[in-house]
Design a protein around this motif. Sequence first.
Motif, PDB file in Angstrom:
ATOM      1  N   THR A  16       0.833  -1.207   0.000  1.00  0.00           N
ATOM      2  CA  THR A  16       0.000   0.000   0.000  1.00  0.00           C
ATOM      3  C   THR A  16       0.865   1.253   0.000  1.00  0.00           C
ATOM      4  O   THR A  16       0.608   2.202  -0.751  1.00  0.00           O
ATOM      5  N   LEU A  17       1.889   1.261   0.832  1.00  0.00           N
ATOM      6  CA  LEU A  17       2.796   2.414   0.885  1.00  0.00           C
ATOM      7  C   LEU A  17       3.556   2.581  -0.421  1.00  0.00           C
ATOM      8  O   LEU A  17       3.783   3.710  -0.871  1.00  0.00           O
ATOM      9  N   ALA A  18       3.941   1.478  -1.065  1.00  0.00           N
ATOM     10  CA  ALA A  18       4.625   1.562  -2.362  1.00  0.00           C
ATOM     11  C   ALA A  18       3.703   2.186  -3.400  1.00  0.00           C
ATOM     12  O   ALA A  18       4.128   3.038  -4.196  1.00  0.00           O
ATOM     13  N   ALA A  19       2.437   1.794  -3.393  1.00  0.00           N
ATOM     14  CA  ALA A  19       1.475   2.377  -4.330  1.00  0.00           C
ATOM     15  C   ALA A  19       1.254   3.862  -4.045  1.00  0.00           C
ATOM     16  O   ALA A  19       1.219   4.680  -4.975  1.00  0.00           O
ATOM     17  N   CYS A  20       1.145   4.224  -2.774  1.00  0.00           N
ATOM     18  CA  CYS A  20       0.966   5.638  -2.396  1.00  0.00           C
ATOM     19  C   CYS A  20       2.189   6.466  -2.784  1.00  0.00           C
ATOM     20  O   CYS A  20       2.059   7.578  -3.311  1.00  0.00           O
TER      21      CYS A  20
END
Length: 136
Positions: A16-20
Amino acid sequence: MSLIELWPALRHAHMTLAACSGALFATRGAAVLLQRPWPMRRHWRMASYAIDTLLLAAGITLWATLRLNPVHDAWLGTKLLVLVAYILAGSVALKRGKTLTARGAAYGTALALYLFIASVAIAHSPAGVFSSLLAR
């Protein structure tokens, strides 16, 4: 509770953090190319730093939990090396590029590197998206 029991949550947080992080970079980079002032304002830079710091912490925790070694687990080593190139290209795209053309080229390069990093992580192969082509 052991770290291995937290693995699914850590993995989800990391993804999720990589996508954000990627979405924020892509948005800020596009706005820089459109010569908008907002991407370099302090609160957007701080948001990027916060997301990237949490992403790094989640990644390191996963690395330790799964006892991965970037020398023996070639996909992880590749991911880390390409990450350095992505950071450098992103820096040129957002602030260090002297011309709009240089920033645009660096922006395209950074986006391609980001996508390659994701493909390496998904495939667990140093070739990432190209692994199916090399298997033939």
